[in-house]
Motif scaffolding. Structure first.
Motif, PDB file in Angstrom:
ATOM      1  N   ASN A 305      86.643  30.324  33.872  1.00 34.76           N
ATOM      2  CA  ASN A 305      87.549  29.784  34.647  1.00 34.76           C
ATOM      3  C   ASN A 305      87.385  30.469  36.092  1.00 34.76           C
ATOM      4  O   ASN A 305      88.613  30.526  36.958  1.00 34.76           O
ATOM      5  CB  ASN A 305      88.949  29.752  34.181  1.00 34.76           C
ATOM      6  N   VAL A 306      86.454  30.996  36.360  1.00 35.26           N
ATOM      7  CA  VAL A 306      86.112  31.635  37.963  1.00 35.26           C
ATOM      8  C   VAL A 306      85.910  30.466  38.945  1.00 35.26           C
ATOM      9  O   VAL A 306      85.178  29.320  38.543  1.00 35.26           O
ATOM     10  CB  VAL A 306      84.867  32.551  37.677  1.00 35.26           C
ATOM     11  N   ARG A 307      86.821  30.541  39.685  1.00 35.57           N
ATOM     12  CA  ARG A 307      86.989  29.105  40.458  1.00 35.57           C
ATOM     13  C   ARG A 307      86.256  29.169  41.850  1.00 35.57           C
ATOM     14  O   ARG A 307      85.936  28.288  42.416  1.00 35.57           O
ATOM     15  CB  ARG A 307      88.360  28.720  40.911  1.00 35.57           C
ATOM     16  N   TYR A 308      85.820  30.641  42.089  1.00 33.33           N
ATOM     17  CA  TYR A 308      84.930  30.750  43.228  1.00 33.33           C
ATOM     18  C   TYR A 308      84.179  31.878  43.311  1.00 33.33           C
ATOM     19  O   TYR A 308      84.622  32.766  42.443  1.00 33.33           O
ATOM     20  CB  TYR A 308      85.753  30.767  44.655  1.00 33.33           C
ATOM     21  N   VAL A 309      82.962  32.151  43.890  1.00 39.09           N
ATOM     22  CA  VAL A 309      82.295  33.215  44.169  1.00 39.09           C
ATOM     23  C   VAL A 309      81.788  33.184  45.553  1.00 39.09           C
ATOM     24  O   VAL A 309      81.232  32.259  46.123  1.00 39.09           O
ATOM     25  CB  VAL A 309      80.581  33.121  43.179  1.00 39.09           C
ATOM     26  N   LEU A 310      82.326  34.349  46.214  1.00 42.08           N
ATOM     27  CA  LEU A 310      82.089  34.528  47.751  1.00 42.08           C
ATOM     28  C   LEU A 310      80.943  35.815  47.770  1.00 42.08           C
ATOM     29  O   LEU A 310      81.098  36.696  46.843  1.00 42.08           O
ATOM     30  CB  LEU A 310      83.182  35.071  48.472  1.00 42.08           C
ATOM     31  N   HIS A 311      80.153  35.574  48.634  1.00 43.20           N
ATOM     32  CA  HIS A 311      78.739  36.461  48.868  1.00 43.20           C
ATOM     33  C   HIS A 311      79.270  37.320  50.304  1.00 43.20           C
ATOM     34  O   HIS A 311      79.273  36.593  51.098  1.00 43.20           O
ATOM     35  CB  HIS A 311      77.739  35.873  48.626  1.00 43.20           C
ATOM     36  N   PHE A 312      79.797  38.561  50.477  1.00 44.88           N
ATOM     37  CA  PHE A 312      80.355  39.151  51.502  1.00 44.88           C
ATOM     38  C   PHE A 312      78.828  39.325  52.257  1.00 44.88           C
ATOM     39  O   PHE A 312      78.731  39.419  53.501  1.00 44.88           O
ATOM     40  CB  PHE A 312      80.695  40.221  51.216  1.00 44.88           C
ATOM     41  N   ASN A 313      77.745  39.414  51.582  1.00 44.80           N
ATOM     42  CA  ASN A 313      76.399  39.843  52.167  1.00 44.80           C
ATOM     43  C   ASN A 313      75.392  38.772  51.504  1.00 44.80           C
ATOM     44  O   ASN A 313      75.479  38.450  50.433  1.00 44.80           O
ATOM     45  CB  ASN A 313      75.838  41.241  51.888  1.00 44.80           C
ATOM     46  N   MET A 314      74.415  38.416  52.132  1.00 38.12           N
ATOM     47  CA  MET A 314      73.238  37.552  51.625  1.00 38.12           C
ATOM     48  C   MET A 314      72.490  38.329  50.669  1.00 38.12           C
ATOM     49  O   MET A 314      72.004  39.726  50.881  1.00 38.12           O
ATOM     50  CB  MET A 314      72.146  37.265  52.690  1.00 38.12           C
ATOM     51  N   PRO A 315      72.326  37.814  49.305  1.00 37.93           N
ATOM     52  CA  PRO A 315      71.634  38.643  48.351  1.00 37.93           C
ATOM     53  C   PRO A 315      69.955  38.698  48.682  1.00 37.93           C
ATOM     54  O   PRO A 315      69.640  37.985  49.649  1.00 37.93           O
ATOM     55  CB  PRO A 315      71.810  37.610  47.028  1.00 37.93           C
ATOM     56  N   GLN A 316      69.173  39.619  47.990  1.00 42.93           N
ATOM     57  CA  GLN A 316      67.926  39.459  48.168  1.00 42.93           C
ATOM     58  C   GLN A 316      66.872  38.367  47.700  1.00 42.93           C
ATOM     59  O   GLN A 316      65.924  38.457  48.132  1.00 42.93           O
ATOM     60  CB  GLN A 316      67.485  40.738  47.526  1.00 42.93           C
ATOM     61  N   SER A 317      67.587  37.631  46.798  1.00 44.62           N
ATOM     62  CA  SER A 317      66.560  36.597  46.695  1.00 44.62           C
ATOM     63  C   SER A 317      67.573  35.231  46.060  1.00 44.62           C
ATOM     64  O   SER A 317      68.449  35.315  45.912  1.00 44.62           O
ATOM     65  CB  SER A 317      65.451  36.853  45.160  1.00 44.62           C
ATOM     66  N   MET A 318      66.880  33.966  46.000  1.00 43.85           N
ATOM     67  CA  MET A 318      67.408  32.818  45.712  1.00 43.85           C
ATOM     68  C   MET A 318      67.629  33.101  44.150  1.00 43.85           C
ATOM     69  O   MET A 318      68.877  32.308  43.581  1.00 43.85           O
ATOM     70  CB  MET A 318      66.372  31.679  45.812  1.00 43.85           C
ATOM     71  N   GLU A 319      66.933  33.802  43.338  1.00 46.75           N
ATOM     72  CA  GLU A 319      67.258  33.932  41.872  1.00 46.75           C
ATOM     73  C   GLU A 319      68.489  34.664  41.721  1.00 46.75           C
ATOM     74  O   GLU A 319      69.508  34.409  40.754  1.00 46.75           O
ATOM     75  CB  GLU A 319      65.973  34.744  41.168  1.00 46.75           C
ATOM     76  N   ASN A 320      68.957  35.780  42.539  1.00 46.73           N
ATOM     77  CA  ASN A 320      69.914  36.488  42.442  1.00 46.73           C
ATOM     78  C   ASN A 320      71.125  35.761  42.859  1.00 46.73           C
ATOM     79  O   ASN A 320      72.059  35.615  42.263  1.00 46.73           O
ATOM     80  CB  ASN A 320      69.819  37.913  43.127  1.00 46.73           C
ATOM     81  N   TYR A 321      71.011  35.070  43.746  1.00 46.70           N
ATOM     82  CA  TYR A 321      72.084  34.257  44.599  1.00 46.70           C
ATOM     83  C   TYR A 321      72.379  33.029  43.281  1.00 46.70           C
ATOM     84  O   TYR A 321      73.707  33.182  43.116  1.00 46.70           O
ATOM     85  CB  TYR A 321      71.788  33.447  45.876  1.00 46.70           C
ATOM     86  N   TYR A 322      71.619  32.371  42.877  1.00 49.16           N
ATOM     87  CA  TYR A 322      71.752  31.307  42.195  1.00 49.16           C
ATOM     88  C   TYR A 322      72.631  31.890  40.608  1.00 49.16           C
ATOM     89  O   TYR A 322      73.497  31.286  40.215  1.00 49.16           O
ATOM     90  CB  TYR A 322      70.784  30.388  41.820  1.00 49.16           C
ATOM     91  N   GLN A 323      71.951  32.949  40.389  1.00 49.32           N
ATOM     92  CA  GLN A 323      72.585  33.540  39.113  1.00 49.32           C
ATOM     93  C   GLN A 323      74.223  33.751  39.325  1.00 49.32           C
ATOM     94  O   GLN A 323      75.079  33.638  38.463  1.00 49.32           O
ATOM     95  CB  GLN A 323      71.821  34.757  38.565  1.00 49.32           C
ATOM     96  N   GLU A 324      74.413  34.575  40.423  1.00 52.81           N
ATOM     97  CA  GLU A 324      75.577  35.060  40.908  1.00 52.81           C
ATOM     98  C   GLU A 324      76.611  34.066  41.153  1.00 52.81           C
ATOM     99  O   GLU A 324      77.644  34.088  40.525  1.00 52.81           O
ATOM    100  CB  GLU A 324      75.608  36.373  42.086  1.00 52.81           C
ATOM    101  N   ALA A 325      76.339  33.015  41.981  1.00 63.68           N
ATOM    102  CA  ALA A 325      77.079  31.782  42.336  1.00 63.68           C
ATOM    103  C   ALA A 325      77.341  30.974  40.965  1.00 63.68           C
ATOM    104  O   ALA A 325      78.439  30.559  40.998  1.00 63.68           O
ATOM    105  CB  ALA A 325      76.246  31.220  43.330  1.00 63.68           C
ATOM    106  N   GLY A 326      76.419  30.982  40.127  1.00 64.08           N
ATOM    107  CA  GLY A 326      76.634  30.340  38.810  1.00 64.08           C
ATOM    108  C   GLY A 326      77.579  30.759  37.972  1.00 64.08           C
ATOM    109  O   GLY A 326      78.075  30.027  37.002  1.00 64.08           O
ATOM    110  N   ARG A 327      78.091  31.762  38.250  1.00 65.56           N
ATOM    111  CA  ARG A 327      79.073  32.533  37.479  1.00 65.56           C
ATOM    112  C   ARG A 327      80.533  31.738  37.620  1.00 65.56           C
ATOM    113  O   ARG A 327      81.554  31.762  37.077  1.00 65.56           O
ATOM    114  CB  ARG A 327      79.214  33.894  37.613  1.00 65.56           C
TER     115      ARG A 327
END
Length: 624
Positions: A305-327
């Motif tokens: 039930n995680v309703r949002y994922v905010l990134h305070f900084n840009m991640p180092q790769s799209m792989e990292n971003y999509y995995q983290e955002a996908g939570r």
């Protein structure tokens, strides 16, 4: 393959799906993967976070004759999965460093006696004498490799211990079915997984990377803390994760939010193990709503039930971003992924990559290739943060998937843009790059065109460049925007080394000849009152709530409160009792009997037996 499942057992998969997992139908791709495993075939499946990867090996594990060994990279991931399985009525165990020697011995003894159908194990434990002895005398039907991208040095989370999985499999007296699952794997990583696990005529599937319930947004932000604070304040009832690039960033943002009256947790590798554990448990059990963390947090979190994922900084790769955002939104309900970007993020990430500890493990030639790849990933991530195109489209294309030009569910598709002719500026960029011998990156070229009087420009003699000061009336941000658009449209290219030097292309000359207009689109200036505002979420949330009547919304909140009480009694996370989607289905169906409760999505026989009467009582009270 030596293992086959009887036809009768194949027919049992739907009953097993309902009994243990509470579902009447499979999600996209699940059934085909399960059928392939049950037929005795190796599998490599790439499925986005939240698509139900775990069910694809857990369900066949219950139908296969022996034990399934699941290799998993994190202790928290194993503990979460095992707890969820036991809640569903499936006997499972884990073997990792959190257990004492006597606990490990007891777990393996029970496994050998047939107590467990599924055993999660850390890769480091596979080749220990005790586990090898157990595995060689037990009937191992399947070895499942979770987070399989960890086996590839081209993946974003390479773990050397994963490379020993194959030698473990080869020690077994009979080769089991091998299944491998991951959420983010480019074609090169998938090839590496196939080779490293020696999969035999495997069934390969990429079920699609798209997560339609996720809304994507990039905000070019100056006062990031104020924006994050406003966002979290507006979503106090929601669970969310905020990722920062550094430990220092986590600590600063955590204290900022705490001082602003927001109860938050923090998580990074600089904290003690006990402090990390407490913070993680507080978040999982909904004692706190917000987690501020580095990327050290999350791989083992199955919180639905995680309703949002905010990134305070840009991640180092799209792989990292999509995995983290996908939570966000693992329950399939609407969720939001917002990235707060500033050019300084690229500088920070370059510094972090330069000091990356894992680089020390490689030989010089190998290191050069990996550095180049990491810098290319960073460049692609920066492109995502600055593009005016559909954000979802950018993500899907990166992973090799065709996508619609506009998704209608990201900030770029919903944003208003202005268009302007920047042909003169683009031509001056080409002149500047050509006359300096194509030796410098974006910052030097931008500074030269702006006519900046810095030591770096003087020492490089760029103040003598014919294009020096030619675009002094433009802002630095606009010059960078012109260069970014030129890169995106193929009028320039950038080297993939750490210096990211600008180079001309075959198309560059078109701009000097004036053969076509060079138009760029850019977002209208954000107004102050829109700080922290999400453009897509509010509408979707209203649409979601519109499915429930006013009475239904009240019941939903009452069921959420009851869920928390039941979870505390059982000492399990609330989402393991019932997901938000399950509670919403209860509010829609309004079941009044046990049989009707079994029809609710996510309520299997064990959960109905465990919690059904309490939920039914609350629903009956609301219906009176």
């Amino acid at each position: 393959m030596n293992l086959k499942v009887k036809e009768s057992e194949l027919m049992d998969k739907m009953k097993t799906l309902k009994t243990y997992f509470g579902y009447d139908t499979f999600r996209l791709g699940q059934e085909e993967i399960i059928d392939q495993i049950l037929s005795g075939r190796d599998v490599l499946a790439v499925m986005p976070t939240g698509a139900g990867k775990s069910l694809c090996y857990q369900l066949p594990a219950l139908l296969m004759p022996g034990i399934t060994v699941v290799v998993s990279p994190l202790i928290s991931l194993m503990m979460d999965q095992v707890k969820a399985l036991n809640e569903a009525g499936v006997h499972a165990a884990y073997i990792n460093s959190s257990l004492t020697e006597s606990q490990t011995a007891k777990a393996l003894e029970l496994a050998a006696s047939g107590r467990y159908k599924i055993i999660y194990v850390a890769p480091e434990r596979l080749e220990t004498p005790r586990f090898l002895d157990f595995a060689c005398h037990a009937e191992i039907s399947m070895v499942t490799v979770d987070e399989a991208h960890c086996i590839s040095q081209w993946g974003q989370d390479f773990r050397p211990s994963y490379t020993r999985i194959l030698s473990f499999i080869r020690c077994l007296p009979m080769r089991p079915v091998i299944s491998a699952f991951t959420a983010t794997a480019t074609e090169r990583v998938r090839e590496d997984i196939l080779a490293s696990l020696d999969l035999e005529k495997p069934f390969e599937t990429v079920t699609g990377f798209d997560r339609e319930n996720l809304y994507f947004e990039v905000q070019r932000a100056r006062d990031k803390k104020a924006r994050v604070h406003k966002y979290v304040e507006d979503h106090r009832e929601d669970s969310g994760i905020i990722y920062c690039a550094t430990r220092k960033g986590v600590d600063e943002l955590y204290l900022y939010l705490e001082n602003a009256g927001i109860s938050a947790g923090r998580y990074h590798a600089g904290m003690s193990a006990d402090a990390r554990k407490k913070s993680q448990e507080d978040f999982i059990y909904d004692r706190i709503r917000v987690m501020v963390a580095t990327n050290a947090f999350g791989m083992g979190i199955d919180k639905s039930n995680v309703r949002y994922v905010l990134h305070f900084n840009m991640p180092q790769s799209m792989e990292n971003y999509y995995q983290e955002a996908g939570r966000a939104g693992r329950d399939g309900e609407p969720a939001e992924c917002i990235l707060y970007y500033s050019p300084q993020d690229t500088v920070i990430n370059r510094m972090l990559l330069e000091s990356k500890e894992s680089y020390r493990e490689y030989a010089e030639e190998e290191l050069r290739l990996i550095r180049t790849q990491d810098m290319e990933r960073l460049r692609k991530m920066e492109e995502y943060c600055t593009t005016m195109k559909c954000l979802r489209n950018c993500i899907l294309i990166y992973f090799g998937e065709q996508a619609e030009e506009r998704c209608g569910n990201c900030s770029n598709c919903l944003e208003e843009f202005e268009e302007t002719d920047m042909s003169d500026a683009a031509a001056d960029v080409v002149r500047c790059v050509r006359s300096c011998g194509q030796r410098y990156g974006v910052n030097m070229i931008a500074g030269t065109l702006l006519g900046e009087n810095t030591a770096k420009i003087r020492n490089s003699r760029m103040d003598q460049n014919p294009a020096y000061g030619s675009q002094s009336k433009l802002s630095r941000e606009m010059i960078r925007e012109v260069i970014r658009n030129m890169l995106e449209q193929g009028y320039l290219r950038q080297t993939t080394d750490r210096y990211a030097v600008l180079k001309l292309t075959e198309r560059s000359e078109e701009l000097l000849k004036g053969e076509r207009e060079f138009l760029i689109r850019y977002k209208k200036e954000e107004k102050q009152e829109s700080i922290g505002k999400s453009k897509g979420r509010s509408g979707r949330k209203q649409e979601q709530n519109a499915e429930l009547t006013e009475k239904g919304k009240e019941l939903f909140e009452e069921l959420r409160a009851l869920r928390m009480q039941l979870a505390k009694k059982r000492s399990v996370p609330p989402y393991m009792v019932a997901s938000d989607r399950t509670l919403r289905d209860m509010c829609t169906r309004l079941p009044l009997t046990r049989e009707e409760m079994l029809e609710v999505s996510g309520m299997g026989e064990k959960k109905v037996k465990q919690y059904g009467e309490q939920f039914l009582k609350k629903i009956r009270e609301a219906s009176d």
